[in-house]
Design a protein around this motif. Sequence first.
Motif, PDB file in Angstrom:
ATOM      1  N   ARG A   9      98.714 -68.206 110.739  1.00 52.35           N
ATOM      2  CA  ARG A   9      97.802 -67.385 109.939  1.00 52.35           C
ATOM      3  C   ARG A   9      98.578 -66.679 108.823  1.00 52.35           C
ATOM      4  O   ARG A   9      99.760 -66.360 108.952  1.00 52.35           O
ATOM      5  CB  ARG A   9      97.116 -66.320 110.784  1.00 52.35           C
ATOM      6  N   PHE A  67      93.559 -70.516  96.878  1.00 53.04           N
ATOM      7  CA  PHE A  67      92.924 -70.898  98.132  1.00 53.04           C
ATOM      8  C   PHE A  67      91.475 -71.279  97.868  1.00 53.04           C
ATOM      9  O   PHE A  67      90.942 -71.036  96.785  1.00 53.04           O
ATOM     10  CB  PHE A  67      93.018 -69.763  99.165  1.00 53.04           C
ATOM     11  N   SER A  71      87.289 -69.796 101.914  1.00 56.35           N
ATOM     12  CA  SER A  71      88.351 -69.728 102.924  1.00 56.35           C
ATOM     13  C   SER A  71      88.565 -68.314 103.430  1.00 56.35           C
ATOM     14  O   SER A  71      88.378 -67.344 102.709  1.00 56.35           O
ATOM     15  CB  SER A  71      89.675 -70.231 102.341  1.00 56.35           C
ATOM     16  N   GLY A  72      88.987 -68.205 104.655  1.00 51.54           N
ATOM     17  CA  GLY A  72      89.437 -66.941 105.208  1.00 51.54           C
ATOM     18  C   GLY A  72      88.345 -66.034 105.735  1.00 51.54           C
ATOM     19  O   GLY A  72      87.158 -66.270 105.561  1.00 51.54           O
ATOM     20  N   THR A  73      88.811 -64.984 106.399  1.00 51.03           N
ATOM     21  CA  THR A  73      87.943 -63.953 106.950  1.00 51.03           C
ATOM     22  C   THR A  73      88.354 -62.629 106.328  1.00 51.03           C
ATOM     23  O   THR A  73      89.534 -62.270 106.355  1.00 51.03           O
ATOM     24  CB  THR A  73      88.119 -63.874 108.483  1.00 51.03           C
ATOM     25  N   GLU A  74      87.389 -61.920 105.752  1.00 54.08           N
ATOM     26  CA  GLU A  74      87.691 -60.644 105.111  1.00 54.08           C
ATOM     27  C   GLU A  74      87.717 -59.531 106.147  1.00 54.08           C
ATOM     28  O   GLU A  74      86.804 -59.422 106.956  1.00 54.08           O
ATOM     29  CB  GLU A  74      86.649 -60.331 104.048  1.00 54.08           C
ATOM     30  N   LEU A  83      92.370 -60.773 103.236  1.00 51.16           N
ATOM     31  CA  LEU A  83      91.859 -62.016 103.815  1.00 51.16           C
ATOM     32  C   LEU A  83      92.863 -62.541 104.831  1.00 51.16           C
ATOM     33  O   LEU A  83      94.072 -62.496 104.594  1.00 51.16           O
ATOM     34  CB  LEU A  83      91.711 -63.086 102.738  1.00 51.16           C
ATOM     35  N   MET A  85      93.673 -66.121 106.789  1.00 51.09           N
ATOM     36  CA  MET A  85      93.318 -67.540 106.817  1.00 51.09           C
ATOM     37  C   MET A  85      94.472 -68.347 107.371  1.00 51.09           C
ATOM     38  O   MET A  85      95.597 -67.853 107.464  1.00 51.09           O
ATOM     39  CB  MET A  85      92.939 -68.029 105.419  1.00 51.09           C
ATOM     40  N   LYS A  86      94.186 -69.575 107.736  1.00 50.26           N
ATOM     41  CA  LYS A  86      95.235 -70.492 108.174  1.00 50.26           C
ATOM     42  C   LYS A  86      95.989 -70.987 106.941  1.00 50.26           C
ATOM     43  O   LYS A  86      95.428 -71.055 105.850  1.00 50.26           O
ATOM     44  CB  LYS A  86      94.633 -71.683 108.916  1.00 50.26           C
ATOM     45  N   ASP A  89      94.452 -73.628 104.690  1.00 51.45           N
ATOM     46  CA  ASP A  89      93.410 -73.285 103.720  1.00 51.45           C
ATOM     47  C   ASP A  89      93.980 -72.971 102.341  1.00 51.45           C
ATOM     48  O   ASP A  89      93.234 -72.860 101.375  1.00 51.45           O
ATOM     49  CB  ASP A  89      92.589 -72.084 104.215  1.00 51.45           C
TER      50      ASP A  89
END
Length: 96
Positions: A9, A67, A71-74, A83, A85-86, A89
């Motif tokens: 991550r 990116f 993508s991602g989680t806020e 954010l 993300m892996k 991404d």
Amino acid sequence: MKFRPLHDRVVLRRISAEEKTKGGIIIPDTAQEKPQEGEVVAVGPGIRDDKGNLMALGVTAGDRVIFGKWSGTEIVVDGEDVLIMKESDIMGVIEN
């Protein structure tokens, strides 16, 4: 920041989008898209391969990256929007 991501991550801070076009037209906040460029704040230790060896990530803290749009989680960490993300991404690193 006191947040350490796990595995592959990456924690990113979005870089602000331009508020004007090249022609000088000001874009209102409601019409602006979220930027797809960010600065890497923290990275996880990496992932393990089939033999159990730790494989380090290809990005490091301070890298500017591009990116995917969705993508991602806020999340909010220490009052700052970031954010998570892996690494997969991330499309690429911007070289100076």
